[in-house]
Design an enzyme around this catalytic site. Structure first.
Site, PDB file in Angstrom:
ATOM      1  N   ASP A  28     -36.251  39.578 -16.128  1.00 36.78           N
ATOM      2  CA  ASP A  28     -35.885  38.830 -15.131  1.00 36.78           C
ATOM      3  C   ASP A  28     -34.260  38.498 -15.266  1.00 36.78           C
ATOM      4  O   ASP A  28     -34.017  37.712 -16.098  1.00 36.78           O
ATOM      5  CB  ASP A  28     -36.460  37.492 -14.962  1.00 36.78           C
ATOM      6  CG  ASP A  28     -35.930  36.496 -13.867  1.00 36.78           C
ATOM      7  OD1 ASP A  28     -34.774  36.873 -13.212  1.00 36.78           O
ATOM      8  OD2 ASP A  28     -36.461  35.260 -13.996  1.00 36.78           O
ATOM      9  N   LYS A  93     -24.608  37.894 -11.119  1.00 32.42           N
ATOM     10  CA  LYS A  93     -25.494  38.733 -10.373  1.00 32.42           C
ATOM     11  C   LYS A  93     -25.030  38.963  -8.705  1.00 32.42           C
ATOM     12  O   LYS A  93     -25.365  39.796  -7.600  1.00 32.42           O
ATOM     13  CB  LYS A  93     -26.939  37.995 -10.318  1.00 32.42           C
ATOM     14  CG  LYS A  93     -27.985  38.589  -9.648  1.00 32.42           C
ATOM     15  CD  LYS A  93     -29.294  37.971  -9.993  1.00 32.42           C
ATOM     16  CE  LYS A  93     -30.358  38.348  -9.348  1.00 32.42           C
ATOM     17  NZ  LYS A  93     -31.786  37.585  -9.779  1.00 32.42           N
ATOM     18  N   GLU A 193     -38.416  40.400  -6.791  1.00 30.51           N
ATOM     19  CA  GLU A 193     -38.948  39.030  -7.716  1.00 30.51           C
ATOM     20  C   GLU A 193     -40.395  38.446  -7.065  1.00 30.51           C
ATOM     21  O   GLU A 193     -41.121  38.036  -7.873  1.00 30.51           O
ATOM     22  CB  GLU A 193     -37.684  38.142  -7.871  1.00 30.51           C
ATOM     23  CG  GLU A 193     -36.838  38.441  -8.631  1.00 30.51           C
ATOM     24  CD  GLU A 193     -35.283  37.943  -8.454  1.00 30.51           C
ATOM     25  OE1 GLU A 193     -35.220  36.974  -7.782  1.00 30.51           O
ATOM     26  OE2 GLU A 193     -34.222  38.341  -9.058  1.00 30.51           O
ATOM     27  N   ASP A 217     -38.576  30.432  -4.075  1.00 31.18           N
ATOM     28  CA  ASP A 217     -37.908  30.637  -5.330  1.00 31.18           C
ATOM     29  C   ASP A 217     -36.633  29.730  -5.030  1.00 31.18           C
ATOM     30  O   ASP A 217     -35.594  30.067  -4.371  1.00 31.18           O
ATOM     31  CB  ASP A 217     -37.511  32.018  -5.583  1.00 31.18           C
ATOM     32  CG  ASP A 217     -36.861  32.145  -7.016  1.00 31.18           C
ATOM     33  OD1 ASP A 217     -36.500  31.374  -7.300  1.00 31.18           O
ATOM     34  OD2 ASP A 217     -36.852  33.432  -7.189  1.00 31.18           O
TER      35      ASP A 217
HETATM   36  P1  ADP Z   1     -32.024  31.255 -11.541  1.00 30.84           P
HETATM   37  O1  ADP Z   1     -33.410  32.155 -10.947  1.00 30.84           O
HETATM   38  O2  ADP Z   1     -31.044  31.144 -10.426  1.00 30.84           O
HETATM   39  O3  ADP Z   1     -31.765  32.234 -12.794  1.00 30.84           O
HETATM   40  P2  ADP Z   1     -33.618  29.350 -12.806  1.00 30.84           P
HETATM   41  O4  ADP Z   1     -34.955  29.776 -12.172  1.00 30.84           O
HETATM   42  O5  ADP Z   1     -33.802  29.471 -14.376  1.00 30.84           O
HETATM   43  O6  ADP Z   1     -32.323  29.957 -12.176  1.00 30.84           O
HETATM   44  O7  ADP Z   1     -33.630  27.691 -12.406  1.00 30.84           O
HETATM   45  C1  ADP Z   1     -32.432  27.041 -13.046  1.00 30.84           C
HETATM   46  C2  ADP Z   1     -32.361  25.799 -12.287  1.00 30.84           C
HETATM   47  O8  ADP Z   1     -33.469  24.860 -12.772  1.00 30.84           O
HETATM   48  C3  ADP Z   1     -31.108  24.872 -12.888  1.00 30.84           C
HETATM   49  O9  ADP Z   1     -30.550  24.287 -11.854  1.00 30.84           O
HETATM   50  C4  ADP Z   1     -31.815  23.736 -13.917  1.00 30.84           C
HETATM   51  O10 ADP Z   1     -31.184  22.752 -13.822  1.00 30.84           O
HETATM   52  C5  ADP Z   1     -33.231  23.735 -12.974  1.00 30.84           C
HETATM   53  N1  ADP Z   1     -34.267  23.061 -13.892  1.00 30.84           N
HETATM   54  C6  ADP Z   1     -34.774  23.455 -15.120  1.00 30.84           C
HETATM   55  N2  ADP Z   1     -35.831  22.799 -15.538  1.00 30.84           N
HETATM   56  C7  ADP Z   1     -35.992  21.731 -14.500  1.00 30.84           C
HETATM   57  C8  ADP Z   1     -36.792  20.552 -14.348  1.00 30.84           C
HETATM   58  N3  ADP Z   1     -37.652  20.170 -15.312  1.00 30.84           N
HETATM   59  N4  ADP Z   1     -36.282  19.754 -13.372  1.00 30.84           N
HETATM   60  C9  ADP Z   1     -35.566  20.015 -12.427  1.00 30.84           C
HETATM   61  N5  ADP Z   1     -34.787  21.190 -12.439  1.00 30.84           N
HETATM   62  C10 ADP Z   1     -35.001  21.935 -13.373  1.00 30.84           C
HETATM   63 MG    MG Z   2     -34.737  33.416 -10.614  1.00 29.97          MG
END
Ligand code: ADP
Ligand code: MG
Length: 628
Positions: A28, A93, A193, A217
């Site tokens: 991913d 990205k 995705e 998402d």
């Molecule tokens: P991306 O797909 O954009 O790469 P992710 O799916 O990894 O990102 O999501 C990252 C986001 O999720 C960040 O803003 C992070 O702060 C938030 N996040 C991660 N864990 C938690 C949680 N327990 N509660 C709320 N937000 C969260």
């Molecule tokens: Mg993502």
């Protein structure tokens, strides 16, 4: 006693090295975080790989370039966001497969230097005296993931499945593929995705059942909603919607703003102090994450006198408008897929921000149904990619993954007309062919120009490439049979082949990745095809009449040359007069399709009696079929 493995098929003894089965990994490659996963053969389950310290599965998609050009990726690079923003790259990205004009509006979003070289080519990023493409930068993240899994499994890995958002176009997909190659990975498949997320939950494994899935998402900086249809193990994207600037970062920002007000600080003053802002932002993220578990947060920051109390209900009221925006996008996605809320069979939650209870509750309310959330939402895409990798490794043969083409693909025919070979929204992988022929006697070469778009004239569409089929053996016009086939693989990469069937000569190209085609461009092209539909139809009608007229004059003249001795003087003179009349009407400035058609009819009408008398049936049938 030691056991010795024998490979009966190859007649070799198994040594330690080939005892390990090849692993295909799932990746991913995220805007905020990236992950690598594989199927653990011991458990049969998809598993994301932790870092060497055994702590984190997520690799922040951040790259730092040090003074000595040393490169740091992931968690260690994060600290440099504040200290050295110009040398620290994030959100790469967002730049994949983009030209500068695609991102010109939001360059201020990036803390580093994105180069405007005033060309249509891909953007570049400047770090010190070095220039990097988004592909090279993404490759650095992929390399890190590759190393991570190689260390964990103690074996080399060379094949991967990488995920991309469902709305990624050809050029963005190709860029992702190129990044994989650069990182030393053979990218077996680019997977959407939302499709990967569904696969992680085993949705679609029952081939009998047709299902409609909503994949919600919400990541760090982007929001995507995708509606998928699954039948016979085929995943089809029905619609996508979202907001490329809405995510968990905005939740952090909302908390930060709340604290600034609560403490009576001057917002401008805080913002001017970059490192304090960054510390506060990280603290806000911590608060947000904790509020997913507890009702209040009140941890302080060392050395900061501020009051950082915040309750869950306050937090929820702060982010409610943001959550509402995501629901609005969901509504639009349903509308585009021509579905109502209750026609969704399954809901899959993806992205770290769906851990926020209000988000989950709101989405379940909206669809009137419980959402899948057993797997970690920030891992689920990588886990699904690993499932897809396993399918490709041949361990799970029941699946096929299908997407659709966003724009029509075709070639230029005489008169500059677009002849669509693969209509938009066709399922890929796809393979279609059509026969063409020559328009000149003894024509040895044929130019094949490939276009993408919905307009009738190729000049209004997007050219993807061209090539020449050379060495067609000398034959009268209309006799060669040239089959042009389009083969689109599962990633949307298109190979165009031309083959003259009588002689067997053939030539093909892989269409140059259509770099620089943004989503906005794509929307514009679709819109224009509707706006100009009537005008296009008229233009096409006229071009067709002109081509037909020219062809008719040519064949008639040839006919007279060949058979003149068999025709009366009256027949010859009359034919010539009709040809001249047709030629004249085709040459006037204000060309009119109906007038040309009229003269074509008249010429045909006049020559029909003696043509029928003499016409060689074989040639007449061969002359059917479009000419290039
Ligand atoms: P991306 O797909 O954009 O790469 P992710 O799916 O990894 O990102 O999501 C990252 C986001 O999720 C960040 O803003 C992070 O702060 C938030 N996040 C991660 N864990 C938690 C949680 N327990 N509660 C709320 N937000 C969260
Ligand atoms: Mg993502």
């Amino acid at each position: 006693m030691a056991k010795i493995g024998i490979n009966i098929k190859e007649g070799t003894l198994a040594n330690e090295q080939n005892e390990k089965k090849e692993v295909i990994i799932g990746i991913d490659l995220g805007t905020t975080n990236s992950l690598v996963a594989y199927i653990n053969t011991a458990t049969g389950k998809a598993e994301a790989i932790k870092d060497v310290e055994g702590n984190n599965k997520l690799v922040p998609s951040i790259i730092h370039f040090g003074e000595e050009k040393q490169i740091t990726v992931g968690n260690d690079a994060r600290a440099f966001l504040v200290k050295e923003p110009q040398n620290t790259i994030y959100s790469v990205k967002r730049l994949m497969g983009k030209a500068f004009q695609d991102i010109a509006e939001y360059t201020s979003f990036f803390g580093y230097q994105v180069i405007d070289d005033n060309t249509e080519s891909l953007v570049k990023i400047r770090v010190g005296e070095q220039f990097f493409t988004p592909i090279e930068l993404s490759a650095l993240i992929l390399k890190q993931l590759k190393q991570r899994i190689e260390a964990a499994l103690e074996q080399e890995v060379s094949k991967a499945v990488i995920t991309v958002p469902a709305y990624f176009n050809d050029s963005q997909r190709q860029a992702t593929r190129d990044a994989g190659k650069l990182a030393g990975l053979e990218v077996l498949r680019i997977v959407n995705e939302p499709t990967a997320a569904s696969l992680a939950y085993g949705i679609g494994t029952n081939k009998e059942e047709e299902q409609t899935i909503a994949v919600y998402d919400l990541g760090g900086g982007t929001f995507d909603i995708s509606i998928l249809n699954i039948s016979d193990g085929i995943f089809e994207v029905r619609s996508t919607n979202g907001d490329t600037f809405l995510g968990g970062d905005d939740f952090d920002q909302a908390i930060l703003k709340y604290w600034i007000e609560r403490n009576g600080w001057d917002e401008k003053e805080i913002q001017a102090d970059k490192s304090r802002t960054q510390a506060l932002r990280l603290h806000a993220e911590e608060a947000k994450k904790q509020l997913s578990q507890t009702d209040t947060f009140n941890a302080s920051i060392e050395g900061d006198t501020g009051d950082f109390t915040i309750t869950r209900s306050t937090f929820e009221s702060l982010i409610q408008p943001l959550v509402d925006r995501t629901l609005k996008a969901c509504k639009q996605a349903l509308k585009d897929a021509k579905l109502s809320n209750n026609e969704i069979d399954e809901i899959v939650l993806v992205g770290g921000s769906t851990r926020v209870p209000l988000v989950k509750k709101s989405i379940e309310n909206f669809f009137g149904k419980k959402a899948h959330d057993d797997l970690n939402p920030d891992e689920v895409v990588a886990l699904g990619a690993a499932v897809q990798a396993d399918i490709l490794a041949g361990n799970n043969k029941d699946f096929l993954l299908i997407d659709v083409t966003p724009l029509s693909l075709g070639i230029e025919t005489m008169g500059g007309l677009m002849d669509v070979i693969i209509p938009r929204n066709s399922k890929v992988p796809a393979r279609t062919g059509r026969q063409y022929t020559t328009h000149l006697d003894g024509q040895a070469n044929m130019k094949i120009s490939i276009y993408q778009g919905e307009r009738d004239l190729v000049q209004d569409n997007r050219k993807l490439g061209e090539f020449h089929l050379k060495g067609i053996p000398a034959m009268p016009a209309g006799l060669p049979k040239v089959e042009i086939s389009f083969i689109i693989d599962a990633d949307g990469i298109t190979k165009v082949r031309a083959k003259e069937l009588r002689s067997g000569i053939e030539q093909s190209i892989e269409v140059q990745p259509s770099y620089g085609l943004s989503e906005a461009d794509m929307g514009k092209m679709l819109l224009e095809s509707i706006q100009f539909a009537e005008q296009d139809m008229k233009a096409r009608g006229l071009k067709e009449a002109l081509v037909e007229g020219e062809q008719l004059i040519l064949t008639t003249q040839r006919f007279i040359e060949k058979n003149g001795n068999l025709l009366s003087e009256e027949e010859q003179k009359g034919t010539q007069a009709h040809i001249t009349a047709l030629q004249e009407i085709m040459n006037v400035d204000e060309k009119d399709k109906d007038q040309i058609q009229g003269k074509i009819e008249a010429l045909n009408e006049f020559t029909r009696p003696f043509a029928e008398r003499l016409m060689d049936i074989a040639v007449s049938t061969a002359m059917k079929g479009k000419k290039l």
